[in-house]
Structure formats: C-alpha cells, structure tokens
Design a protein around this motif. Structure first.
Motif, mmCIF file in Angstrom:
data_model
loop_
_atom_site.group_PDB
_atom_site.id
_atom_site.type_symbol
_atom_site.label_atom_id
_atom_site.label_comp_id
_atom_site.label_asym_id
_atom_site.label_seq_id
_atom_site.Cartn_x
_atom_site.Cartn_y
_atom_site.Cartn_z
ATOM 1 N N ARG A 3 0.831 -1.209 0.000
ATOM 2 C CA ARG A 3 0.000 0.000 0.000
ATOM 3 C C ARG A 3 0.861 1.253 0.000
ATOM 4 N NH1 ARG A 3 -4.470 -1.781 4.436
ATOM 5 N NH2 ARG A 3 -5.494 -3.343 3.141
ATOM 6 N N LEU A 4 1.930 1.220 0.773
ATOM 7 C CA LEU A 4 2.845 2.352 0.796
ATOM 8 C C LEU A 4 3.480 2.545 -0.576
ATOM 9 C CD1 LEU A 4 4.301 4.558 2.371
ATOM 10 C CD2 LEU A 4 6.019 2.867 2.983
ATOM 11 N N LEU A 5 3.866 1.454 -1.201
ATOM 12 C CA LEU A 5 4.439 1.528 -2.547
ATOM 13 C C LEU A 5 3.423 2.081 -3.539
ATOM 14 C CD1 LEU A 5 6.866 0.934 -4.333
ATOM 15 C CD2 LEU A 5 5.954 -1.361 -4.672
ATOM 16 N N ALA A 6 2.159 1.695 -3.402
ATOM 17 C CA ALA A 6 1.117 2.203 -4.291
ATOM 18 C C ALA A 6 0.915 3.700 -4.091
ATOM 19 C CB ALA A 6 -0.183 1.455 -4.062
ATOM 20 N N VAL A 12 4.435 10.049 -7.053
ATOM 21 C CA VAL A 12 5.477 10.314 -8.050
ATOM 22 C C VAL A 12 4.848 10.532 -9.420
ATOM 23 C CG1 VAL A 12 7.436 9.273 -9.268
ATOM 24 C CG2 VAL A 12 7.296 9.143 -6.788
ATOM 25 N N GLY A 13 3.809 9.784 -9.731
ATOM 26 C CA GLY A 13 3.144 9.926 -11.024
ATOM 27 C C GLY A 13 2.402 11.236 -11.158
ATOM 28 N N ALA A 14 1.915 11.780 -10.047
ATOM 29 C CA ALA A 14 1.164 13.026 -10.087
ATOM 30 C C ALA A 14 2.076 14.247 -10.081
ATOM 31 C CB ALA A 14 0.212 13.095 -8.901
ATOM 32 N N GLY A 15 3.350 14.086 -9.781
ATOM 33 C CA GLY A 15 4.289 15.212 -9.728
ATOM 34 C C GLY A 15 4.396 15.993 -11.023
ATOM 35 N N PRO A 16 4.556 15.339 -12.182
ATOM 36 C CA PRO A 16 4.680 16.096 -13.429
ATOM 37 C C PRO A 16 3.426 16.884 -13.803
ATOM 38 C CG PRO A 16 5.526 13.878 -13.718
ATOM 39 C CD PRO A 16 4.878 13.936 -12.372
#
Length: 83
Positions: A3-6, A12-16
């Motif tokens: 869950r932490l990895l998710a 990280v995916g939402a950063g850009p």
C-alpha cells in the motif's frame, strides 16, 4: 508495504502534472499567434454566460488535496482484517 508503494507511485506519477499548471508560452510565440489570427474587424463579443460565483482555484486545489489525503488515510488505516 504494498500500500505504501502504491501511494508513493501515485505521488510520483502526479508530480509532473504540476508542470501543466505553470506552463507559460514565450512572448514571441504569443505575438506570432496573435499576428496570424488577428483580423481587422473582430467579431462582437457576446456577453459571458459563465456563473459569477465560481469557486476560487486555491479552494479547488485545497479540496482536492484534502480528499487525496483522506483517501490515503482510509487505505492505510483500513479496519478490515488481513487474510
């Protein structure tokens, strides 16, 4: 751990996406665009039909961030037992 990895993958995916908010065209490109599409007699401007009481951008981003944090907390503090 998964869950932490998710959650980290989502963060990280939402950063850009933040780069899209601050996207500014160069002034030369804006001048070129205006010179190509500017007409000598522009059409009359119609009155806007947008509502006057639109929510502010900071409120919308704040509400979205609060919902994201609440969702992460609900996922991490899930009362269901693991099998």
């Amino acid at each position: 751990m998964s869950r932490l990895l998710a959650c980290l993958t989502l963060a990280v995916g939402a950063g850009p996406l933040l780069a899209c908010l601050n996207d500014v065209e160069l002034p030369a490109h804006e001048r070129e665009f205006r010179s190509q599409y500017r007409s000598s007699n522009p059409p009359p401007v119609a009155p806007s039909s947008e509502p006057t009481d639109r929510p502010s951008t900071s409120f919308v981003f704040g509400a979205g961030a609060a919902l994201l944090v609440a969702a992460c907390i609900l996922v991490l503090v899930n009362p269901r037992t693991r099998s």
